[in-house]
Structures are given as C-alpha cells and as structure tokens.
Motif scaffolding. Structure first.
Motif: not given
Length: 361
Positions: A19, A200-205, A235-236, A238-240
């Motif tokens: 995480r 991964v932050i850009n991919l999620r958000l 939210t950020i 808990n992103i893996d």
C-alpha cells in the motif's frame, strides 16, 4: 579471543505489492515533539536533595499558591526531584485529547518511584504551549541501597511514564487543506519507486494528477478544502504499488557478529582461496633444585614450545552472475567460519567481483 558470528541470508523472492501508505507519508502530516521542565514530589527520600534546579522549581511551584520561600534559604528537597518531560503530539490532535508522557530525572535523584508530577506546560519547537502535564508516575525500575554502601539497581528507576498524563490545549496547523497541492514523501529514496507511485495514482484517479519530483517526493494535484482532500488522501493511501527491488547490499554488524546478504547481490567470475594460520605457544616452566650441600639456589627454567599450523582450503570458483545461494553453497563447501566469510566478502568487493554495497555497522 573467540569470535562468534551469525550469518543470515535473505533469499530473493518476487516483490509483492504494498500500500502507498506503507511506503511514506504526506508532507505536513507528522508528529511534533513537546518538552517541559518541572518537579516531581512525594519521593521517599530519593530526590535531588539540595540541587539548585530542584530548589528553583520548588520556588516556582509554591509561588503559584501565594507562598514565598525565605530569601537565602536552600531547602533540602530529598522528597522532590527536577525532571524533564517529553511527549509526541500526533497529527490532527485536538484540544482535550490525552497524551502519554515520559518523565526523566534531570539531577541526581536516585529514583522517581512513587512520585507525582506537578502541573507543567509542554512546549513545541516554536516555544508555544501545546499541552499541560500532571499525574502519578509509573516507574519500571528499582533501586535499593543498604547501610554499608552496597547497591542494587534493576532497569532505570530515574525515569518513568504517565499514560494519558498530558492534555492537549491547542492544535498544530498542518496546512494540508490550504496548500497548493499534496506532496507524498517516500521513507526511502528510490527513483523507480517514486515513478511507480505516480503512475498508479494516475491510473487510479485518471489524467496526470501525480508526477515524481525526485526520488522521494510525488506532487499530486488536489482540490481545495479539508473534506475533499481527506477523501482523496484516503483513496491514495490504499492504492497498491509494486516498489522497486532493493539495491544489492551486504550488512556486517561488527558488534553483534551478524552478516546479512540480500537477494539482489550478484558475483562476477572470481576464484577464491582462503586458509587459516594458527600459531600456538605453550609455556612449561620447570623448577631446578641445586645439589645437596652446594649452597645453590632453587631456580625456574623456562621451557617454551612454538607450533605453527596452516589449514589449507581448496580454491573455489564463482561462475558469472552467481547468486546468493551460490555464494552460501561455496562458503559452506570449504567450511569457512562466519569470520572468514566477512574476509571473503571484503576481498570480493575490493576485487570488483561483488556488485553490492558493503556496509559495516
């Protein structure tokens, strides 16, 4: 002198996703240190006696109640001790919440067991008061002194803790709600990991809201307002993300005799031969008695024996790209001791055959 050394090998395993919250923290969201100076009373004759610091603290305490110690009087405060109080103020702490505090003797107090901390302010680095502390100490140490001067001390009796001994009086402004954006800082600098976190932050958000500034910091565009930013940060966190592999390192602790080699260590082609040279000196003095009636004196004749023994170990070869398991197998094959292992690793590093950072603690 015998040298004991433990050897630990960390086998390489596939990196697992972590995480983001386990890799670092958001800038401004941190603990703050608080300190204070005060007086502990109620000790059973184990205080500071006539220490000036304790006397000044006592004058300050009694002055709060309209009392004044006579000028020139230096009371023997055997039942009181001057102390320093420390605490950690967590982020987002609110007035009225409680803090655990640590109380440590400043002078020559033998024990704080059974003492009570008199109310005192706890200040931050800016000199402002953020909490008030008071309470009864819990001391895990024990000190006993007998009449003949013999002493017995268990743990540290001159320091203790007060669970919930401080009350927060004001908050620390973190500024995360009004800053132009958010910034996430990694605990360990790594350019690859920083870029992966941003990806991964850009991919999620969606979009390009995050970008790596350097090997530690990731800047994140965020809306204004505490509520919106708190939701975004949750939210950020808990992103893996799959962090980068750790750099190749060999850690040698000279104090405890521990050697740790991580799985990223690789060895270039090399041949190693390691042997031992043992020198043994035996002393066997003999007593020489003079002949009867010779008026001679008894003497001691020294007799020494020196032996040199060299243990020869066969040379072993490390193939190109040898891994951690190859190194362990080769060292075990020649029967090298952990102390010999350290010497071999240092030699491989100097020869440029070991692609790893050698750290001696």
């Amino acid at each position: 002198m015998r040298y004991f050394l433990a050897f630990i090998a960390l086998v390489a395993t596939p990196a697992l996703a972590d995480r983001i919250k386990d890799l670092g923290t958001f800038q401004g969201i941190r603990e703050n240190q608080l300190t204070g100076y005060g007086l502990v009373v109620g000790l059973a004759g184990t205080g500071d006696d006539s220490l000036d610091y304790a006397t000044q603290a006592m004058r300050g305490v009694v002055s709060r109640f309209g009392l004044t110690l006579p000028a020139g009087v230096n009371p023997a405060l055997k039942n009181a001790a001057a102390v320093l109080v420390t605490a950690e103020l967590p982020p987002f702490a609110k007035p009225g919440q409680r803090l655990d505090i640590t109380v440590s003797a400043l002078g020559k107090a033998k024990s704080l067991r059974g003492g009570t901390l008199i109310m005192l302010p706890l200040r931050g680095a800016d000199g402002e008061i953020y909490a008030m502390a008071q309470g009864n100490l819990a001391v895990g140490g024990l000190g006993i002194e007998a009449a003949d001067g013999s002493k017995l001390t268990v743990n540290v009796p001159s320091a203790g803790r007060i669970p919930g001994g401080a009350t927060i009086e004001r908050t620390v402004e973190s500024g995360f709600a009004t800053a132009p954006g958010l910034q996430f800082d990694l605990s360990e600098a790594d350019l690859t990991t920083a870029q992966r976190v941003a990806d991964v932050i850009n991919l999620r958000l969606g979009g390009s809201r995050a970008h790596a500034i350097d090997g530690v910091s990731i800047a994140i565009d965020a809306p204004m307002g505490a509520t919106a930013r708190a939701a975004l940060m949750s939210t950020i966190e808990n992103i893996d993300v799959k962090p980068a592999d750790a750099p190749a390192r060999v850690i040698v602790n000279a104090r405890t005799g521990t050697v740790v080699i991580n799985g990223a260590v690789r060895i270039s082609p090399a041949a190693v031969s390691h042997g031992k040279l043992t020198v043994r000196v035996d002393e066997d003095p003999r007593v020489i008695q003079p002949a009867p009636f010779s008026q001679g004196q008894t003497a001691i004749q020294q007799s020494s024996t020196i032996a040199v023994e060299e243990t020869r170990n066969p040379m072993f070869k490390l193939a190109p790209g040898a891994s951690l398991s190859d190194i362990v197998a080769a060292v075990n094959k020649i029967g090298a001791s952990p102390a010999d292992l350290v010497a071999i690793l240092e030699a491989l590093k100097q020869a440029g055959a070991m692609k790893a950072e050698l750290i001696v603690l």
